[in-house]
Enzyme design. Structure first.
Site, PDB file in Angstrom:
ATOM      1  N   LYS A  90       1.536  10.116   5.902  1.00 30.70           N
ATOM      2  CA  LYS A  90       2.923  10.449   5.486  1.00 30.70           C
ATOM      3  C   LYS A  90       3.018  11.416   4.404  1.00 30.70           C
ATOM      4  O   LYS A  90       1.971  11.765   3.775  1.00 30.70           O
ATOM      5  CB  LYS A  90       3.606   9.187   5.306  1.00 30.70           C
ATOM      6  CG  LYS A  90       3.665   8.270   6.407  1.00 30.70           C
ATOM      7  CD  LYS A  90       4.176   6.773   5.952  1.00 30.70           C
ATOM      8  CE  LYS A  90       4.335   5.668   6.910  1.00 30.70           C
ATOM      9  NZ  LYS A  90       4.776   4.590   6.344  1.00 30.70           N
ATOM     10  N   PHE A 138      17.292  -0.095   4.761  1.00 31.71           N
ATOM     11  CA  PHE A 138      16.336   0.748   4.116  1.00 31.71           C
ATOM     12  C   PHE A 138      16.117   2.107   5.335  1.00 31.71           C
ATOM     13  O   PHE A 138      15.470   3.057   4.758  1.00 31.71           O
ATOM     14  CB  PHE A 138      15.168   0.404   3.900  1.00 31.71           C
ATOM     15  CG  PHE A 138      14.282  -0.486   5.033  1.00 31.71           C
ATOM     16  CD1 PHE A 138      13.626   0.459   5.757  1.00 31.71           C
ATOM     17  CD2 PHE A 138      14.351  -1.814   5.162  1.00 31.71           C
ATOM     18  CE1 PHE A 138      12.770   0.041   6.890  1.00 31.71           C
ATOM     19  CE2 PHE A 138      13.815  -2.223   6.089  1.00 31.71           C
ATOM     20  CZ  PHE A 138      12.995  -1.596   6.868  1.00 31.71           C
ATOM     21  N   ARG A 166      -5.422  -0.849  12.956  1.00 29.47           N
ATOM     22  CA  ARG A 166      -4.559  -1.765  11.831  1.00 29.47           C
ATOM     23  C   ARG A 166      -5.396  -2.220  10.641  1.00 29.47           C
ATOM     24  O   ARG A 166      -4.880  -2.515   9.521  1.00 29.47           O
ATOM     25  CB  ARG A 166      -3.920  -2.737  12.676  1.00 29.47           C
ATOM     26  CG  ARG A 166      -2.969  -2.326  13.811  1.00 29.47           C
ATOM     27  CD  ARG A 166      -1.856  -1.331  13.269  1.00 29.47           C
ATOM     28  NE  ARG A 166      -0.610  -2.300  12.637  1.00 29.47           N
ATOM     29  CZ  ARG A 166       0.505  -1.838  12.291  1.00 29.47           C
ATOM     30  NH1 ARG A 166       0.357  -0.589  12.283  1.00 29.47           N
ATOM     31  NH2 ARG A 166       1.047  -3.006  11.388  1.00 29.47           N
ATOM     32  N   THR A 172       1.053  -3.838   5.444  1.00 27.96           N
ATOM     33  CA  THR A 172       2.442  -2.752   5.133  1.00 27.96           C
ATOM     34  C   THR A 172       2.617  -2.801   3.522  1.00 27.96           C
ATOM     35  O   THR A 172       2.797  -1.596   3.065  1.00 27.96           O
ATOM     36  CB  THR A 172       3.611  -3.371   5.997  1.00 27.96           C
ATOM     37  OG1 THR A 172       3.274  -3.253   7.315  1.00 27.96           O
ATOM     38  CG2 THR A 172       4.757  -2.332   5.622  1.00 27.96           C
ATOM     39  N   ASN A 193       3.588   4.151   1.053  1.00 27.71           N
ATOM     40  CA  ASN A 193       2.342   3.525   1.801  1.00 27.71           C
ATOM     41  C   ASN A 193       1.414   4.325   2.546  1.00 27.71           C
ATOM     42  O   ASN A 193       0.634   3.796   3.345  1.00 27.71           O
ATOM     43  CB  ASN A 193       2.470   2.184   2.573  1.00 27.71           C
ATOM     44  CG  ASN A 193       3.315   2.303   3.745  1.00 27.71           C
ATOM     45  OD1 ASN A 193       3.702   3.701   3.942  1.00 27.71           O
ATOM     46  ND2 ASN A 193       3.941   1.360   4.211  1.00 27.71           N
ATOM     47  N   HIS A 196       0.888   5.640   8.750  1.00 27.81           N
ATOM     48  CA  HIS A 196       1.511   4.911   9.944  1.00 27.81           C
ATOM     49  C   HIS A 196       0.468   4.905  10.908  1.00 27.81           C
ATOM     50  O   HIS A 196      -0.135   5.597  11.063  1.00 27.81           O
ATOM     51  CB  HIS A 196       2.748   5.580  10.357  1.00 27.81           C
ATOM     52  CG  HIS A 196       3.122   5.147  11.797  1.00 27.81           C
ATOM     53  ND1 HIS A 196       3.832   3.974  11.994  1.00 27.81           N
ATOM     54  CD2 HIS A 196       3.026   5.544  12.797  1.00 27.81           C
ATOM     55  CE1 HIS A 196       4.246   3.838  13.215  1.00 27.81           C
ATOM     56  NE2 HIS A 196       3.485   4.773  13.980  1.00 27.81           N
TER      57      HIS A 196
END
Length: 230
Positions: A90, A138, A166, A172, A193, A196
């Site tokens: 991100k 959100f 994962r 998360t 965070n 993704h």
């Protein structure tokens, strides 16, 4: 002087005969030694069929059933499902210079990178990607965050790549993520965070098809592949 000449003359024939006999034996010994050293033809090789004595019949060894069982795990491994996972760094991860670190962790795990690009995500693409969250309060803020800067899109491939990804990424909420995970090591807030990752093989395929155009993925075979699994 005359006596010595007579003596030498009387023994001349015997001495010559002795020398001839000695020379003959020496040549015969050398000949046998040469023959022994030349047991293999100059055109043959120790490991070639021509070096095998013709007095022994040639046999062909067949693989027994017990030997073939050794290769059963390899056959099972070849039938294991190879999945795809979409991984996105991100904007905060890009701005903080964590792209190389993230790629390194997936490579060290043994997964294969098949697609990689840096670009500015459009609002339409972000909304399509997160459409399952469009009813969340959100959602607008999430779209603003994803489009606030460039992202790095990656397609990874491997056996069990989705669940492994994962685990590499972590929870998360970075505060709940284990140390050693990407979020556990580098993030402190859910809204920033860093990364993704696809949550299922089906979503992995869907997201890769969404973020990558035809011809942007590269199919190749890493040299380390035989060393990853039996």
């Amino acid at each position: 002087m005359e006596a010595m000449a007579v003596f030498s003359g009387s023994n001349l024939f015997a001495t010559s005969s002795l020398l001839l006999t000695t020379n003959s034996k020496t040549r015969y010994s050398q000949l046998r030694t040469t023959q022994n050293l030349s047991a293999f033809s100059s055109k043959s090789h120790l490991f070639s069929p021509s070096s095998t004595s013709s007095s022994y019949p040639k046999t062909f060894r067949t693989r027994s059933s017990t030997e073939s069982g050794i290769f059963l795990p390899r056959l099972i491994t070849s039938l294991e499902q190879v999945d795809q996972a979409y991984i996105m760094v991100k904007p905060d991860g890009v701005q903080r210079g964590l792209v190389g670190e993230i790629i390194s962790r997936f490579e060290k795990k043994g997964f294969k990178l098949t697609g990689l690009k840096l670009f500015q995500c459009s609002k339409e693409l972000a909304e399509e990607h997160y459409k399952h969250l469009n009813q969340k309060s959100f959602f607008p803020k999430l779209i603003e965050y994803i489009t606030s800067g460039p992202v790095v899109s990656m397609a990874w491939e491997g056996v069990g790549v989705v669940p492994s990804a994962r685990k590499l990424i972590g929870a998360t909420d970075p505060l709940q993520a284990e140390p050693g995970t990407i979020r556990g090591d580098f993030a402190v807030q859910t809204g920033r965070n860093i990364i993704h990752g696809s949550d299922s093989p089906e979503n992995g395929e869907r997201e890769i098809a969404l973020w990558f155009k035809e011809g942007e993925l590269c199919e190749w075979t890493p040299v380390q592949e035989p060393w990853l699994r039996e």
